[in-house]
Scaffold this motif. Structure first.
Motif, PDB file in Angstrom:
ATOM      1  N   UNK A   7       0.848  -1.187   0.000  1.00  0.00           N
ATOM      2  CA  UNK A   7       0.000   0.000   0.000  1.00  0.00           C
ATOM      3  C   UNK A   7       0.885   1.238   0.000  1.00  0.00           C
ATOM      4  N   UNK A   8       0.378   2.284  -0.623  1.00  0.00           N
ATOM      5  CA  UNK A   8       1.104   3.542  -0.685  1.00  0.00           C
ATOM      6  C   UNK A   8       0.179   4.647  -1.155  1.00  0.00           C
ATOM      7  N   UNK A   9       0.789   5.724  -1.646  1.00  0.00           N
ATOM      8  CA  UNK A   9      -0.044   6.856  -2.059  1.00  0.00           C
ATOM      9  C   UNK A   9       0.667   7.736  -3.075  1.00  0.00           C
ATOM     10  N   UNK A  10      -0.164   8.425  -3.816  1.00  0.00           N
ATOM     11  CA  UNK A  10       0.278   9.508  -4.670  1.00  0.00           C
ATOM     12  C   UNK A  10       0.258  10.732  -3.768  1.00  0.00           C
ATOM     13  N   UNK A  11       1.440  11.184  -3.385  1.00  0.00           N
ATOM     14  CA  UNK A  11       1.569  12.279  -2.419  1.00  0.00           C
ATOM     15  C   UNK A  11       1.593  13.597  -3.178  1.00  0.00           C
ATOM     16  N   UNK A  12       0.764  14.548  -2.720  1.00  0.00           N
ATOM     17  CA  UNK A  12       0.678  15.848  -3.373  1.00  0.00           C
ATOM     18  C   UNK A  12       0.876  16.969  -2.356  1.00  0.00           C
ATOM     19  N   UNK A  13       1.224  18.131  -2.878  1.00  0.00           N
ATOM     20  CA  UNK A  13       1.234  19.355  -2.077  1.00  0.00           C
ATOM     21  C   UNK A  13       0.889  20.502  -3.005  1.00  0.00           C
ATOM     22  N   UNK A  14       0.309  21.537  -2.437  1.00  0.00           N
ATOM     23  CA  UNK A  14      -0.051  22.719  -3.217  1.00  0.00           C
ATOM     24  C   UNK A  14       0.951  23.819  -2.923  1.00  0.00           C
ATOM     25  N   UNK A  15       1.437  24.456  -3.996  1.00  0.00           N
ATOM     26  CA  UNK A  15       2.277  25.637  -3.821  1.00  0.00           C
ATOM     27  C   UNK A  15       1.709  26.751  -4.695  1.00  0.00           C
ATOM     28  N   UNK A  16       2.442  27.822  -4.853  1.00  0.00           N
ATOM     29  CA  UNK A  16       1.948  28.981  -5.596  1.00  0.00           C
ATOM     30  C   UNK A  16       1.606  28.642  -7.044  1.00  0.00           C
ATOM     31  N   UNK A  17       2.253  27.646  -7.609  1.00  0.00           N
ATOM     32  CA  UNK A  17       2.027  27.274  -9.009  1.00  0.00           C
ATOM     33  C   UNK A  17       0.981  26.185  -9.184  1.00  0.00           C
ATOM     34  N   UNK A  18       0.386  25.715  -8.095  1.00  0.00           N
ATOM     35  CA  UNK A  18      -0.598  24.644  -8.181  1.00  0.00           C
ATOM     36  C   UNK A  18      -0.084  23.392  -7.483  1.00  0.00           C
ATOM     37  N   UNK A  19      -0.678  22.270  -7.834  1.00  0.00           N
ATOM     38  CA  UNK A  19      -0.308  21.026  -7.171  1.00  0.00           C
ATOM     39  C   UNK A  19       0.930  20.388  -7.799  1.00  0.00           C
ATOM     40  N   UNK A  20       1.719  19.777  -6.935  1.00  0.00           N
ATOM     41  CA  UNK A  20       2.882  18.991  -7.346  1.00  0.00           C
ATOM     42  C   UNK A  20       2.717  17.602  -6.724  1.00  0.00           C
ATOM     43  N   UNK A  21       3.398  16.628  -7.302  1.00  0.00           N
ATOM     44  CA  UNK A  21       3.376  15.285  -6.745  1.00  0.00           C
ATOM     45  C   UNK A  21       4.803  14.835  -6.453  1.00  0.00           C
ATOM     46  N   UNK A  22       4.915  13.955  -5.494  1.00  0.00           N
ATOM     47  CA  UNK A  22       6.217  13.440  -5.090  1.00  0.00           C
ATOM     48  C   UNK A  22       6.477  12.106  -5.777  1.00  0.00           C
ATOM     49  N   UNK A  23       7.576  12.035  -6.514  1.00  0.00           N
ATOM     50  CA  UNK A  23       8.017  10.767  -7.078  1.00  0.00           C
ATOM     51  C   UNK A  23       9.279  10.340  -6.366  1.00  0.00           C
ATOM     52  N   UNK A  30      13.652   2.427 -10.931  1.00  0.00           N
ATOM     53  CA  UNK A  30      12.369   2.889 -11.461  1.00  0.00           C
ATOM     54  C   UNK A  30      11.783   4.027 -10.624  1.00  0.00           C
ATOM     55  N   UNK A  31      11.002   4.874 -11.299  1.00  0.00           N
ATOM     56  CA  UNK A  31      10.319   5.999 -10.656  1.00  0.00           C
ATOM     57  C   UNK A  31       8.874   5.620 -10.375  1.00  0.00           C
ATOM     58  N   UNK A  32       8.436   5.884  -9.155  1.00  0.00           N
ATOM     59  CA  UNK A  32       7.073   5.553  -8.769  1.00  0.00           C
ATOM     60  C   UNK A  32       6.686   6.383  -7.545  1.00  0.00           C
ATOM     61  N   UNK A  33       5.776   5.835  -6.769  1.00  0.00           N
ATOM     62  CA  UNK A  33       5.253   6.483  -5.569  1.00  0.00           C
ATOM     63  C   UNK A  33       5.684   5.691  -4.341  1.00  0.00           C
ATOM     64  N   UNK A  34       5.706   6.334  -3.172  1.00  0.00           N
ATOM     65  CA  UNK A  34       6.047   5.587  -1.962  1.00  0.00           C
ATOM     66  C   UNK A  34       5.010   4.493  -1.674  1.00  0.00           C
ATOM     67  N   UNK A  35       5.517   3.307  -1.371  1.00  0.00           N
ATOM     68  CA  UNK A  35       4.633   2.170  -1.074  1.00  0.00           C
ATOM     69  C   UNK A  35       5.468   1.059  -0.448  1.00  0.00           C
ATOM     70  N   UNK A  36       4.780   0.105   0.161  1.00  0.00           N
ATOM     71  CA  UNK A  36       5.488  -1.023   0.738  1.00  0.00           C
ATOM     72  C   UNK A  36       4.535  -2.085   1.234  1.00  0.00           C
ATOM     73  N   UNK A  37       5.118  -3.202   1.661  1.00  0.00           N
ATOM     74  CA  UNK A  37       4.346  -4.378   2.067  1.00  0.00           C
ATOM     75  C   UNK A  37       3.559  -4.144   3.355  1.00  0.00           C
ATOM     76  N   UNK A 115       7.922  10.897 -16.194  1.00  0.00           N
ATOM     77  CA  UNK A 115       9.016  10.211 -15.503  1.00  0.00           C
ATOM     78  C   UNK A 115       8.621   8.850 -14.922  1.00  0.00           C
ATOM     79  N   UNK A 116       7.339   8.662 -14.612  1.00  0.00           N
ATOM     80  CA  UNK A 116       6.867   7.407 -14.019  1.00  0.00           C
ATOM     81  C   UNK A 116       7.223   6.250 -14.947  1.00  0.00           C
ATOM     82  N   UNK A 117       7.812   5.212 -14.397  1.00  0.00           N
ATOM     83  CA  UNK A 117       8.360   4.114 -15.198  1.00  0.00           C
ATOM     84  C   UNK A 117       7.301   3.153 -15.736  1.00  0.00           C
TER      85      UNK A 117
END
Length: 137
Positions: A7-23, A30-37, A115-117
């Motif tokens: 389980x994991x998540x697509x982590x986001x944050x809002x800044x002055x330019x809009x939303x960004x996501x953490x890879x 490989x590039x992905x999202x934080x997750x684990x067993x 960038x996501x693999x």
């Protein structure tokens, strides 16, 4: 057939330019999202929160209204389900878990998608972008 679950998540944050996501770039390249067993008797939500904290040092709040599952075979004789939520970063400086993660980056959605693999992760990210556009502002 061996069954695995992460389980994991697509982590986001809002800044002055809009939303960004953490890879995160895993040490395997490989590039992905934080997750684990899932460990012991954890819920999906507990696993996602723990893994995000371990891999990135971020505290987040989960949005469980968005829940998507990616199913694939990581090796012969096994089937793995990866459950993804959306999570908003609340606090913490990014600090990659060096045992598993080589780097972490906040990216605008278009750069992140390029960038996501893996295709499954890209598809779930596209669904997350639509959800965020509809439910966040």
């Amino acid at each position: 057939m061996k069954k695995e679950k992460s389980c994991g998540a697509i982590v986001i944050k809002k800044d002055a330019d809009g939303y960004k996501t953490l890879l995160i770039k895993h040490n395997k390249g490989h590039w992905s999202f934080p997750k684990g067993h899932v460990e012991n008797n954890e819920t999906e939500e507990q696993t996602a929160l723990r893994e995000i904290k371990e891999e990135t040092n971020l505290d987040v709040s989960l949005d469980t209204r968005f829940r998507r599952v990616s199913t694939y075979s990581p090796y012969e004789g096994a089937v793995k389900d990866v459950v993804f939520f959306i999570a908003e970063a609340k606090s913490g400086d990014i600090r990659p878990q060096i045992e598993e993660v080589s780097t972490c980056k906040w990216l605008d959605f278009d750069k992140a998608e390029n960038l996501i693999t893996f295709k499954n992760d890209k598809n779930i990210f596209r669904e997350a972008k639509d959800f965020i556009a509809e439910h966040y502002q």
